[in-house]
Write an enzyme that holds these catalytic residues in place. Structure first.
Site, PDB file in Angstrom:
ATOM      1  N   SER A  80      72.976  57.310  15.020  1.00  0.00           N
ATOM      2  CA  SER A  80      73.174  56.932  16.327  1.00  0.00           C
ATOM      3  C   SER A  80      73.417  57.844  17.536  1.00  0.00           C
ATOM      4  CB  SER A  80      74.087  55.730  16.827  1.00  0.00           C
ATOM      5  OG  SER A  80      75.361  56.070  16.091  1.00  0.00           O
ATOM      6  N   HIS A 109      66.108  55.438  15.334  1.00  0.00           N
ATOM      7  CA  HIS A 109      67.571  54.881  15.984  1.00  0.00           C
ATOM      8  C   HIS A 109      67.023  53.294  16.025  1.00  0.00           C
ATOM      9  CE1 HIS A 109      70.940  54.532  18.737  1.00  0.00           C
ATOM     10  NE2 HIS A 109      71.167  53.858  17.620  1.00  0.00           N
ATOM     11  N   GLU A 147      64.321  54.068  18.903  1.00  0.00           N
ATOM     12  CA  GLU A 147      64.202  55.343  19.447  1.00  0.00           C
ATOM     13  C   GLU A 147      63.678  56.532  18.166  1.00  0.00           C
ATOM     14  OE1 GLU A 147      67.381  56.208  22.812  1.00  0.00           O
ATOM     15  OE2 GLU A 147      68.029  55.994  20.674  1.00  0.00           O
ATOM     16  N   ASN A 189      72.278  55.682  23.785  1.00  0.00           N
ATOM     17  CA  ASN A 189      73.827  55.811  23.759  1.00  0.00           C
ATOM     18  C   ASN A 189      74.464  56.538  24.684  1.00  0.00           C
ATOM     19  OD1 ASN A 189      74.463  54.055  21.709  1.00  0.00           O
ATOM     20  ND2 ASN A 189      74.055  55.341  19.964  1.00  0.00           N
TER      21      ASN A 189
END
Length: 290
Positions: A122, A146, A158, A196
């Protein structure tokens, strides 16, 4: 590049289990590996339980025979036996370069040359993780995938290309994501990727509002849901992903980008108190269980 049919998943925790379930629901045979059979079998039970839960909530449409078929398509294991036949490995182990590197070293020796190896990290740079491989062709077929929790429901993946990732690998992984009902977003490698970096900034500001006594976690969540259209508030989401993991990601982003990502003092206190979120029954919110 050969068609992706058989999948290997490393890690049978919440994320690994959901990734395995997503692949099995799309008709793939899946091996899911843990460090011992107790954890692997617990992960398998979690997969079936998760599927039954989403079916009961109307989020997935699968009959009893289909649930049984999905369970049979996923094989729990504590070894790399069988990984020589997989076309794609998705690593979803502990967020540690050392732990991931140990697994990549084993995969490099075992997997067939055409196998794509992906990390569900992540926050860690894919280029940095790709350096764990010694062979140039392995680096070219290493990529970030991800997923987002709950991975069986959330559509986004992702797809992160490292410095050595080939365009063919990125294309193959994006096509695979679409084939299992996901929406890939191509991302150039950077620490934290897209979501993130945005999410940690939102989380830190939400916690700052709480620290300043501006509003409670419940009301901040409500404000984000009703005012910004978020499906879940930042505090509920932090509890869902687990506050110890949130701190780890925050520290990785802080190292890369500076103090704007430093974990807030109230978050540190939560983790020190063992209030990690849903998995412990208490985090920013109280879930009424130990």
């Amino acid at each position: 590049m050969s068609e992706i049919k058989k999948i290997g998943v490393l890690g049978a925790g919440m994320m690994g289990a959901d990734i395995a379930l997503s692949c099995a629901l799309a008709g793939h045979e899946v091996l899911i590996k843990e460090i011992n059979m107790d954890l692997a079998e617990a992960g398998h039970k979690r997969i079936v339980s998760s599927l039954e839960k989403w079916v009961s909530k109307g989020r997935l449409t699968v009959d009893e025979q289909g649930i049984k078929k999905v369970g049979e398509a996923i094989t729990p294991t504590d070894s790399f036996d069988g990984f020589e036949d997989v076309d794609l490995v998705i690593e979803a182990v502990f967020e540690s370069i050392e732990v991931k590197a140990e697994n990549f070293s084993a995969l490099e020796k075992i997997c067939k040359p055409s196998c794509i190896i992906a990390s569900n990290t992540s926050s860690i740079s894919i280029t940095k993780l790709g350096a764990c491989f010694s062979d140039a062709s392995r680096k070219a077929q290493f990529i970030g995938m991800h997923f987002f929790s709950p991975a069986v429901i959330m559509k986004l993946v992702e797809v992160i290309s490292g410095e050595e990732t080939s365009p063919e690998t990125a294309d193959a992984v994006c096509n695979f994501c679409e084939s299992i009902g996901k929406e890939p977003v191509r991302v150039v490698d950077c620490c934290g990727f897209v979501v993130n970096r945005i999410l940690c900034a939102i989380d830190n500001e939400a916690i700052r509002l709480y620290e300043e006594g501006i509003a409670s976690p419940e009301d901040i969540d409500k404000a984000c849901m009703l005012g910004l259209g978020h499906p879940i508030g930042p505090f509920a989401l932090m509890d869902q992903t687990a506050n110890d993991l949130n701190i780890k990601i925050g520290k990785i982003l802080q190292e890369a980008y500076g103090d704007r990502f430093r974990p807030r003092p109230a978050m540190v206190k939560k983790v020190d108190a063992g209030h990690l979120g849903r998995k412990t029954g208490k985090g920013w919110l109280d879930y009424g269980k130990k």
